[in-house]
Design a protein around this motif. Sequence first.
Motif, PDB file in Angstrom:
ATOM      1  N   ASP A 178     -10.163   3.146  -4.356  1.00 31.45           N
ATOM      2  CA  ASP A 178      -9.274   3.336  -5.502  1.00 31.45           C
ATOM      3  C   ASP A 178      -9.953   4.313  -6.461  1.00 31.45           C
ATOM      4  N   TYR A 190       5.334  -3.293   2.754  1.00 26.66           N
ATOM      5  CA  TYR A 190       5.005  -2.805   4.092  1.00 26.66           C
ATOM      6  C   TYR A 190       5.933  -3.507   5.068  1.00 26.66           C
ATOM      7  N   THR A 216       2.873  -6.502  -2.102  1.00 25.45           N
ATOM      8  CA  THR A 216       1.754  -6.692  -3.024  1.00 25.45           C
ATOM      9  C   THR A 216       2.083  -6.094  -4.397  1.00 25.45           C
ATOM     10  N   HIS A 243      -8.942   4.454   1.886  1.00 21.82           N
ATOM     11  CA  HIS A 243      -9.261   5.118   0.613  1.00 21.82           C
ATOM     12  C   HIS A 243     -10.082   4.175  -0.258  1.00 21.82           C
ATOM     13  N   LEU A 294      -4.446  -6.251   4.661  1.00 22.41           N
ATOM     14  CA  LEU A 294      -5.495  -5.510   3.956  1.00 22.41           C
ATOM     15  C   LEU A 294      -6.832  -5.681   4.677  1.00 22.41           C
TER      16      LEU A 294
HETATM   17  O1  LIG Z   1      -1.264  -3.419  -0.839  1.00 26.07           O
HETATM   18  C1  LIG Z   1      -2.460  -3.494  -0.567  1.00 26.07           C
HETATM   19  O2  LIG Z   1      -2.955  -4.443   0.032  1.00 26.07           O
HETATM   20  C2  LIG Z   1      -3.392  -2.389  -0.972  1.00 26.07           C
HETATM   21  C3  LIG Z   1      -2.814  -1.416  -1.946  1.00 26.07           C
HETATM   22  C4  LIG Z   1      -3.788  -0.366  -2.323  1.00 26.07           C
HETATM   23  O3  LIG Z   1      -4.793  -0.166  -1.692  1.00 26.07           O
HETATM   24  C5  LIG Z   1      -3.568   0.443  -3.531  1.00 26.07           C
HETATM   25  O4  LIG Z   1      -2.524   0.325  -4.186  1.00 26.07           O
HETATM   26  O5  LIG Z   1      -4.468   1.233  -3.862  1.00 26.07           O
END
Ligand SMILES: O=C(O)CCC(=O)C(=O)O
Length: 286
Positions: A156, A139, A223, A154, A172
Amino acid sequence: MYNNVQLTNHGVDEAVAQLIKDNTVEFFSLPLDIKNKVAVLGKGAGLEGYGHHYSRAPGDKKDWAESLILITQPVHERNMKLWPTSPPTFRDALATYAVEMTKLARRLLGFMAADLGDEDEELVEAFTGKRQSMAMHYYPPCRHEGKVLGITPHTDGLGLTLLLHVDDTPGLQIKKDGRWYPVRPLPGAMLVNIGDVLDILTNGAYKSVKHRVIPDAERGRTTVVFVEEGTVEEGMVTPLPGLLKQQEPRYKSIHLDDYIKGILKAVPEGIRFANTLKIQNDDGST
Ligand SMILES: O=C(O)CCC(=O)C(=O)O
Ligand SMILES: [Fe+2]
């Protein structure tokens, strides 16, 4: 019972975690033409590869993330054309990290099974040998707060998600009781996120959590997300049979293939597909 925790004492080999972190940062820093060598193949080809995966959200806010998504297990489902060769240690880093994370997922699922009174460990069995994938996200910093989202809200869709923070940039947020709460990255911690399939398998005992990412104004954020799928016999997404000996099912059963088709259709519309599988009681409650 927990559905969104940061584990600090997770036993994942530090060198293995460092290797995937370093390779991920290096990959995202490469020129676009190099990253595009493993670009998503296009409509209908699935989500695997490099690209802007989440810019399909409804609404006027654009998702602001670069991602690389790859299937890591089973080995024969790996699409090596989409596994980067730059940096040169990336493939190795992915493969060794996936092995470490499988061990951690086994341990966590064992705890959950014990917690549920699932004596036959049906929950652990449901995840054994199933498909795993990894999503690496970057990001970039963004000063236009309010115009973009790192990742749109969302839950997961799949089973168990384990998120590794590469840096300590915040971003996050999880939704609880109608409010968004920031998750402050703890150094070296692994964030456990319950996906919708795990919610269904545990008949709602472990609830999936809505989350989103807000980009930081000053700093980029990276991440590494590990996702494991789970099904009972014949590839079914359904509350565990052992649990249904003592409880009424809260979700309808569906084959994983149809479930995934359902998610791919529902996500761009901002719908949580698992909600469509909820069984209503006579009084309308679920
Ligand atoms: O990068 C994040 O903090 C969240 C990533 C995420 O929500 C996902 O990959 O489903
Ligand atoms: Fe997520």
